[in-house]
Design a protein around this motif. Structure first.
Motif, mmCIF file in Angstrom:
data_model
loop_
_atom_site.group_PDB
_atom_site.id
_atom_site.type_symbol
_atom_site.label_atom_id
_atom_site.label_comp_id
_atom_site.label_asym_id
_atom_site.label_seq_id
_atom_site.Cartn_x
_atom_site.Cartn_y
_atom_site.Cartn_z
ATOM 1 N N GLN A 1 0.827 -1.214 0.000
ATOM 2 C CA GLN A 1 0.000 0.000 0.000
ATOM 3 C C GLN A 1 0.853 1.253 0.000
ATOM 4 O OE1 GLN A 1 -2.593 -0.892 3.363
ATOM 5 N NE2 GLN A 1 -4.355 -0.365 2.099
ATOM 6 N N ARG A 2 1.917 1.250 0.801
ATOM 7 C CA ARG A 2 2.775 2.432 0.869
ATOM 8 C C ARG A 2 3.495 2.662 -0.449
ATOM 9 N NH1 ARG A 2 0.323 1.986 5.003
ATOM 10 N NH2 ARG A 2 -1.120 2.939 3.548
ATOM 11 N N GLN A 3 3.621 1.591 -1.253
ATOM 12 C CA GLN A 3 4.264 1.760 -2.553
ATOM 13 C C GLN A 3 3.259 2.128 -3.627
ATOM 14 O OE1 GLN A 3 6.832 -1.499 -3.635
ATOM 15 N NE2 GLN A 3 7.411 -1.827 -1.527
ATOM 16 N N GLY A 4 2.006 2.286 -3.227
ATOM 17 C CA GLY A 4 0.995 2.718 -4.177
ATOM 18 C C GLY A 4 0.418 1.606 -5.031
ATOM 19 N N ALA B 1 9.521 -1.351 12.123
ATOM 20 C CA ALA B 1 8.958 -2.315 11.176
ATOM 21 C C ALA B 1 8.485 -1.590 9.922
ATOM 22 C CB ALA B 1 7.809 -3.081 11.817
ATOM 23 N N SER B 2 7.840 -0.461 10.108
ATOM 24 C CA SER B 2 7.326 0.293 8.969
ATOM 25 C C SER B 2 8.467 0.782 8.079
ATOM 26 C CB SER B 2 6.486 1.470 9.474
ATOM 27 O OG SER B 2 6.121 2.291 8.392
ATOM 28 N N LEU B 3 9.508 1.335 8.690
ATOM 29 C CA LEU B 3 10.649 1.831 7.904
ATOM 30 C C LEU B 3 11.349 0.675 7.182
ATOM 31 C CD1 LEU B 3 12.180 4.383 10.431
ATOM 32 C CD2 LEU B 3 10.974 4.908 8.312
ATOM 33 N N ALA B 4 11.456 -0.481 7.871
ATOM 34 C CA ALA B 4 12.143 -1.629 7.281
ATOM 35 C C ALA B 4 11.376 -2.178 6.081
ATOM 36 C CB ALA B 4 12.336 -2.720 8.327
ATOM 37 N N LEU B 5 10.079 -1.846 5.981
ATOM 38 C CA LEU B 5 9.293 -2.294 4.827
ATOM 39 C C LEU B 5 9.441 -1.324 3.653
ATOM 40 C CD1 LEU B 5 6.056 -3.432 6.667
ATOM 41 C CD2 LEU B 5 7.538 -4.886 5.303
ATOM 42 N N GLY B 6 10.303 -0.343 3.800
ATOM 43 C CA GLY B 6 10.490 0.608 2.716
ATOM 44 C C GLY B 6 9.446 1.703 2.709
ATOM 45 N N SER B 7 8.932 2.069 3.888
ATOM 46 C CA SER B 7 8.037 3.222 3.964
ATOM 47 C C SER B 7 8.890 4.449 4.246
ATOM 48 C CB SER B 7 7.032 3.072 5.104
ATOM 49 O OG SER B 7 6.457 1.805 5.076
ATOM 50 N N THR B 8 8.417 5.590 3.783
ATOM 51 C CA THR B 8 9.136 6.816 4.106
ATOM 52 C C THR B 8 8.808 7.212 5.532
ATOM 53 O OG1 THR B 8 7.319 8.195 3.394
ATOM 54 C CG2 THR B 8 8.944 7.599 1.717
ATOM 55 N N LYS B 9 9.551 8.176 6.024
ATOM 56 C CA LYS B 9 9.327 8.631 7.386
ATOM 57 C C LYS B 9 7.924 9.208 7.546
ATOM 58 C CE LYS B 9 11.700 10.690 11.119
ATOM 59 N NZ LYS B 9 13.014 10.986 11.634
ATOM 60 N N TRP B 10 7.511 10.001 6.560
ATOM 61 C CA TRP B 10 6.188 10.599 6.668
ATOM 62 C C TRP B 10 5.092 9.535 6.599
ATOM 63 C CZ3 TRP B 10 3.275 13.887 8.706
ATOM 64 C CH2 TRP B 10 1.986 14.106 8.232
ATOM 65 N N GLN B 11 5.266 8.519 5.736
ATOM 66 C CA GLN B 11 4.277 7.428 5.675
ATOM 67 C C GLN B 11 4.194 6.723 7.024
ATOM 68 O OE1 GLN B 11 5.878 5.184 2.356
ATOM 69 N NE2 GLN B 11 4.293 5.929 0.986
ATOM 70 N N THR B 12 5.340 6.526 7.643
ATOM 71 C CA THR B 12 5.359 5.882 8.956
ATOM 72 C C THR B 12 4.620 6.723 9.989
ATOM 73 O OG1 THR B 12 7.463 4.832 8.426
ATOM 74 C CG2 THR B 12 6.885 4.984 10.755
#
Lengths: 265, 290
Positions: A120-123, B175-186
């Motif tokens: 989801q975060r990757q769109g 966990a969120s950052l390790a999944l390749g989320s940006t800081k703002w997404q986290t």
């Protein structure tokens, strides 16, 4: 079954570390580590507490960036990309190098949302999510246990199931490498065996690096082992590195032998 | 041996109820003034509460008619302060906890925020008069009062938001950052939903306090007697707390029941707001645990 039969010598190098030093402020945590991680193998990182195993693991997806005062010298590569180069996007790197943590840490959301979080975060489009979630849960050998309760909280699962959910969550972003930081240390022996079986299954498609305190686990599950040791100034060094059967039957270094036979550590 | 043990267990049996009694007593001591005040105001003020009292304009300096403009004024103040202080406080807290480097400057800022919460409210009133009303030339108005109250509420908002954000387990963010989320997404998908109940609690406390403030608004636009509703943010206004002060202190010959009635309405307005916030917070919690 000889799980260690994978021909490690013929595998290409997926990730590598060259003369890596890590400092926390003025304290040196790792000294001059050079190590190759072969593709589609399980590399176990073993050694006593405080020798920098986790620090080393977290170099590969740059999780140490989060620690203030941490400084990294030397080169770490994923394929041919130097991951500490200024041009590297850490977010992209972490999509290619996933991670499973010591304590199962599913998000306080439904099982479905946990696995769908990364895509989801990757769109990724909403209508593609159910397939991704199903495939990831199947790969993590959790699908049959949760397929009827995908909308229950991830926290309602048992510890072992939670850890497999975290593995499914990591798989959902289709990484190439999976880092595992003592993934079984909070689990009972049966749940541990399930994760180990799963790792042998996953290694057909992924490169896995696992930090473990459990010597039997390293012997059972890994193809290659790297033994770390803490020097008197508390810096971690790589003592010995090689195919797991060899290291466990004929360790070259006295310290390795002492540690794996349980004399100290 | 047996006698020793039984003597000991007898002693346990005696001390246990005494401890419970003392703890219970202290709880009662804390709770009873609140209950006493509420019951006292209710008994004395309920006689004033009529439909006309709640919906009519005041007349004869508040001796007759209703308190409708004061209710609406307080409502505007609470809503405006919420809209102004909640986002600013939340984002300031996010910046201070998630983005700012933890250096000396940030420590000084944090200390300043704590001290800001301790500044006497009349000082805020004077600041509002000098800065918003005169320097920024907003004039004595609802807007000036909202901005003044927001300054006061901000200190509390930032402090409580920061607590709530820091309380979110590190593992979730990692966990969120390790999944390749940006800081703002986290922050957007993990940190904020997790800390929202705590942030809302802080907002409720800050806004409830703003509703009861008299000193900061009396210098920046609260009217003594104004039997009309503000037509724009730049108009003067009535507010329950200030109205209560004026009728109690400055209107001779007013009936005691009317005064208690104003107090009762003020408490009811704050209570209704709190209950609404509790419902929202429960919804946020449910979503967090679903």
């Amino acid at each position: 079954m000889n799980v260690n039969s994978t021909a490690t010598a013929n595998n290409k190098i997926k990730m590598c570390a060259r003369s890596v030093n890590v400092f926390y402020g003025t304290m040196q945590a790792l000294r001059d580590i050079t190590l190759d991680i072969p593709d589609r193998t399980i590399t176990a990182i073993i050694g006593p507490s405080g020798c920098g195993k986790s620090t080393f693991l977290r170099l590969f997806n740059r999780m140490n960036d989060l620690i203030i005062n941490a400084r990294v010298e030397g080169d770490i590569k994923l394929d041919d990309m130097a991951i500490y180069a200024g041009s590297v996007d850490v977010v992209d790197l972490r999509r290619r190098v996933g991670m499973v943590f010591q304590k199962p840490n599913p998000f306080p959301m439904s099982i479905f949302d946990n696995v769908a979080y990364g895509p989801q975060r990757q769109g990724v489009q909403k209508n593609e999510l159910p397939d991704i979630v199903e495939n990831s849960l199947k790969q993590a050998a959790l699908w049959d246990e949760v397929k009827d309760k995908l909308h229950q909280s991830g926290l309602s699962l048992s510890g072992g199931q939670q850890q497999r959910l975290c593995i499914a969550r990591a798989l959902a972003v289709e990484p190439e490498v999976i880092l595992m930081d003592e993934p079984c240390s909070a689990l009972d022996p049966i749940a541990t065996l399930k994760i180990e079986d799963l790792m042998r299954e996953l290694v057909k498609d992924y490169t896995i690096i696992i930090v473990t305190h459990n010597m039997q686990q390293a012997a059972r599950v890994s193809d290659v082992s790297a033994f770390f040791w803490m020097e008197p100034d508390r810096a971690g060094v790589l003592v010995e590195y090689g195919p797991t059967p060899q290291m466990f039957s004929r360790p070259k270094d006295k310290r390795t032998e002492g540690y794996i036979t349980g004399r100290f550590g | 041996m047996i006698t020793v043990m039984s003597a000991q267990s007898k002693r346990h049996n005696r001390t246990e109820p005494i401890a419970f009694f003392i703890l219970g007593l202290f709880t009662l001591i804390i709770v009873s003034p609140v209950i006493f005040i509420l019951v006292y105001i209710l008994i004395n003020g309920i006689g004033a509460i009529t439909w006309d009292f709640l919906t009519q304009m005041p007349s004869m300096a508040g001796k007759a008619g209703g308190i409708f403009p004061a209710i609406i004024g307080t409502f505007y103040l609470m809503l405006g302060t919420l809209l102004c202080a909640l986002p600013i406080g939340m984002f300031a807290a996010l910046y201070l906890t998630e983005y700012a480097r933890q250096n000396r400057l940030v420590k000084i800022i944090n200390l300043t925020i704590v001290n800001l919460a301790g500044v006497p409210s009349i000082v805020y009133g004077l600041f509002g008069l000098g800065f918003f009303v005169l320097t920024m030339n907003i004039g004595m108005s609802v807007l000036a009062a909202i901005l003044t109250l927001s300054c006061q509420a901000l200190a509390m908002m930032i402090a409580s938001s920061r607590e709530a954000i820091v309380a979110v387990p590190r593992e979730y963010g990692e966990a969120s950052l390790a999944l390749g989320s940006t800081k703002w997404q986290t922050i957007r998908h993990i940190v904020l939903p997790q800390s929202m109940p705590g942030i809302i609690t802080g907002a409720v406390l800050a806004i409830s306090r703003a509703a009861g403030e008299t000193a900061p608004i009396l210098t920046v636009g609260a009217a003594f007697y104004l039997p009309a509703l503000p037509q724009s943010p730049f108009d003067q206004f009535m507010a329950l707390a200030y109205h209560l002060y004026t009728v109690a202190a400055n209107v001779p010959g007013i009936s005691k029941t009317t005064i208690w009635g104003v107090a009762l309405v003020l408490i009811a307005v704050v209570l209704i707001f709190d209950i609404g916030a509790i419902i929202i917070r429960m919804k946020a919690r449910q979503r967090r645990h679903e």
